[in-house]
Design an enzyme around this catalytic site. Sequence first.
Site, PDB file in Angstrom:
ATOM      1  N   PHE A 233      11.593 -54.681  50.721  1.00 48.09           N
ATOM      2  CA  PHE A 233      10.271 -54.293  51.381  1.00 48.09           C
ATOM      3  C   PHE A 233       9.325 -55.290  51.413  1.00 48.09           C
ATOM      4  O   PHE A 233       7.963 -54.764  51.476  1.00 48.09           O
ATOM      5  CB  PHE A 233       9.647 -53.043  50.481  1.00 48.09           C
ATOM      6  CG  PHE A 233      10.815 -52.070  50.198  1.00 48.09           C
ATOM      7  CD1 PHE A 233      11.445 -51.247  51.337  1.00 48.09           C
ATOM      8  CD2 PHE A 233      11.453 -52.023  49.100  1.00 48.09           C
ATOM      9  CE1 PHE A 233      12.437 -50.355  51.051  1.00 48.09           C
ATOM     10  CE2 PHE A 233      12.477 -50.749  48.587  1.00 48.09           C
ATOM     11  CZ  PHE A 233      12.927 -50.211  49.712  1.00 48.09           C
ATOM     12  N   ARG A 577      17.513 -51.138  71.630  1.00 46.60           N
ATOM     13  CA  ARG A 577      18.959 -50.725  71.461  1.00 46.60           C
ATOM     14  C   ARG A 577      19.209 -50.726  69.853  1.00 46.60           C
ATOM     15  O   ARG A 577      18.809 -51.586  69.211  1.00 46.60           O
ATOM     16  CB  ARG A 577      19.741 -51.642  72.193  1.00 46.60           C
ATOM     17  CG  ARG A 577      21.149 -51.266  72.514  1.00 46.60           C
ATOM     18  CD  ARG A 577      22.355 -52.510  73.171  1.00 46.60           C
ATOM     19  NE  ARG A 577      22.435 -52.353  74.502  1.00 46.60           N
ATOM     20  CZ  ARG A 577      22.784 -53.241  75.115  1.00 46.60           C
ATOM     21  NH1 ARG A 577      22.941 -54.551  74.869  1.00 46.60           N
ATOM     22  NH2 ARG A 577      22.825 -53.162  76.659  1.00 46.60           N
ATOM     23  N   GLY A 651      13.852 -54.002  66.317  1.00 51.41           N
ATOM     24  CA  GLY A 651      13.653 -53.977  64.847  1.00 51.41           C
ATOM     25  C   GLY A 651      13.324 -52.830  64.372  1.00 51.41           C
ATOM     26  O   GLY A 651      12.478 -51.877  65.029  1.00 51.41           O
ATOM     27  N   GLY A 653      13.275 -51.726  60.651  1.00 52.79           N
ATOM     28  CA  GLY A 653      13.040 -51.867  59.240  1.00 52.79           C
ATOM     29  C   GLY A 653      11.708 -51.089  58.858  1.00 52.79           C
ATOM     30  O   GLY A 653      11.397 -50.743  57.888  1.00 52.79           O
ATOM     31  N   GLU A 654      10.817 -51.225  59.565  1.00 53.65           N
ATOM     32  CA  GLU A 654       9.190 -50.956  59.513  1.00 53.65           C
ATOM     33  C   GLU A 654       8.657 -49.548  59.927  1.00 53.65           C
ATOM     34  O   GLU A 654       7.948 -49.049  59.802  1.00 53.65           O
ATOM     35  CB  GLU A 654       8.422 -52.066  59.466  1.00 53.65           C
ATOM     36  CG  GLU A 654       8.708 -52.918  58.192  1.00 53.65           C
ATOM     37  CD  GLU A 654       8.402 -54.385  58.210  1.00 53.65           C
ATOM     38  OE1 GLU A 654       7.179 -54.723  57.482  1.00 53.65           O
ATOM     39  OE2 GLU A 654       9.088 -54.966  59.181  1.00 53.65           O
TER      40      GLU A 654
HETATM   41 MO1  MOS Z   1       8.597 -56.724  55.297  1.00 55.53          MO
HETATM   42  S1  MOS Z   1       6.945 -56.284  54.646  1.00 55.53           S
HETATM   43  O1  MOS Z   1       7.978 -57.534  56.773  1.00 55.53           O
HETATM   44  O2  MOS Z   1       9.663 -57.583  54.339  1.00 55.53           O
END
Ligand code: MOS
Length: 691
Positions: A233, A577, A651, A653-654
């Site tokens: 994280f 994608r 991307g 993840g966030e």
């Molecule tokens: Mo994340 S806060 O870009 O590891």
Amino acid sequence: MTELLEPRAIGADLARRDGAAKVRGLVAYAVEAPVERPAFAHVVQSTVPRGRVTTIDTAAARAVEGVLAVLTAGDAERLAATSDRELAVLQDAEVDFRGQPVALVVADTSEAARQAAELVRVEYAERPHDSELQVDHPELYAPDQADTARGDVSAAMATAHATVEQTYTTAMQHNNPLEPHATTALWDPGAEVPLTLWDSTQGVHSTRSTIAKVFGLGKEQVRVVCPYVGGGFGSKGRPHANVVLAAMAARALPGRAVRLALTRQQMFFLAGYRSPTIQRMQIAADRTGRLQAIAIDVVAQTSRIKEFVEQAGTPTKMMYAAPHRRTTHRLAALDVPVNSWMRAPGECPGMFGPEVALDELAETLGIDPIDLRVRNEPDVDPETGKPWSSRNLVRCLREGAERFGWADRPPARHRDGEWLVGTGVASSVYPTYRSAQSTAVIRHEAGRYVAEIGAADLGTGTWTTLAQITADALGVPVEDVEVRIGDTRYPVASVAGGSSGMNTWGSAVVEAARAFRDKFGADPDDGDEADAGVDQAAKDSEHAAYAFGAQFAEVRVHADTGELRVPRLYGVFAAGRIINPRMARSQLIGGMTMGLSMALHENSVWDPRIGQVANHDLAEYHVSVNADVGDVQAYWIDEHDPYVNAMGTKGIGEIGITGTAAAVVNAVHRATGIRVRDLPVTLDKVLAGLP
Ligand code: MOS
């Protein structure tokens, strides 16, 4: 413009390659690295928030059976680089925050190390400390990141048909990955590579560079190994003091491997955290809802010893069109632990104030909050004037509305028995970072293809998704591709941060695959290999590239107790994608759940009298658990962006965490009429206002 890879393996719903081994407990995490006869280290932390160590008595600690070493500033090795004061551990007597390392005990067992750590006697000359963030802190300063301004926000506010001027605050939050920060370190002075670190990190190469510099070693003298990470994280995006301490302990005991794992409590001092933010919003609009002005002034904190800017003003620069605009950041430098990255730093808190303020504006104007957002779509990036590589926020809002049943949503303050029910919406955004320096090598081995790159898998699925990209780049079945990551023996790769991992490493393997095919054609021999990669020069600078999304929340608030439940949370994302739907869903749902956690639970309660997080463990620092999470659904639209990279990825993840808390707060308002502007939404904040 890039020609996007023809997707064959890309898009396949493959299970994690490492999944079975992980659930069987067969993979070794950092603190389980296979070494002979490991020793164990335990950190002794300062018990004052600011001052100087005057005496430190280690005799009782050294007398504990099994203790091998007790390191203090008096006898620890002098580090080569001490400019990063977070990492300059045990170098002097100064105490910069409560919980800073003042000694390290190493013993044959972790029990002996912890027992001995309790026996280290430290006396301090304490100095007054200042650890409380206040919006009018007398020493607020402007960090280097430039303020942005266009037009005249004040004038627009004075003349507009409707305005919102409010302050929103987000809580201090701590990263709590399942796997605490941990390292196994071995210093073998006779070996070709004397220092080996099995470290839980988001980037083996960046950890190697940093640690080599701190100890005055060449990079080739350090190896960092990290095949698996139990969550990061951002807190494992840069090495913290614990990694330096582990290496220091190992160097004090040549030939003996040392394991150092932070305890859960220690992570609230040493692993970074998200600064609390204070966001003053100004929005002005005409009667049709078109924004005339949007401004955000952010106040956040940094530790006095290392600057970190929580850039919560960033998304306001580009989300919506408005002729008059401003963003500013001011920091208070405090006697507090070092804050750092936590999932979507900047964007995550920064999509709270603006997205709640828009909801307030929608209510004032009597315009549907989705329509309001659609009316303020910018044709180009308002900050830079660049065209979007692709921008599908409106499609996300519309598809979300459809799936969620927005048109049939209950009226404001709808009551269902004892529960008040409401729904809310907010936008989400995250920048698409591209092409940091990364290289991959592709080799033909025993009839298969091997891709090697020093990339990371934080639990995100890299082992699997990188194989899918490599397979399509080579034009071979994914079963014929083996991926090797998580070791500085493999070529340099960027850190897994800013949701950039797959964009960057994927681009590198595509380049390497092209180089391989150019060199060896379709029928290579065993041992043939080629390497290639990407760097900043490969970046498209002509377009503004972002992933977008729309978050929808249904909230139920108990009319008597204020208990808050979130039975439904739907997100629709336009994130380029999708390489693997199973991994993507897990990332997006994970992000949304963390956003729910931010909305309702996560709050590092700061005690400014003692300079410490009062609730520094998982008994009292609440994160959303299974019982808190209702029906969470992540959807995505089929987006083909030819400007971001050869895979078309943005991307993921966030983006899932941004906007979620605003959607929840907006739903709480719809249910109760109560506007909470201070996260988290705990029941005390709604109780007084309930009917
Ligand atoms: Mo994340 S806060 O870009 O590891």
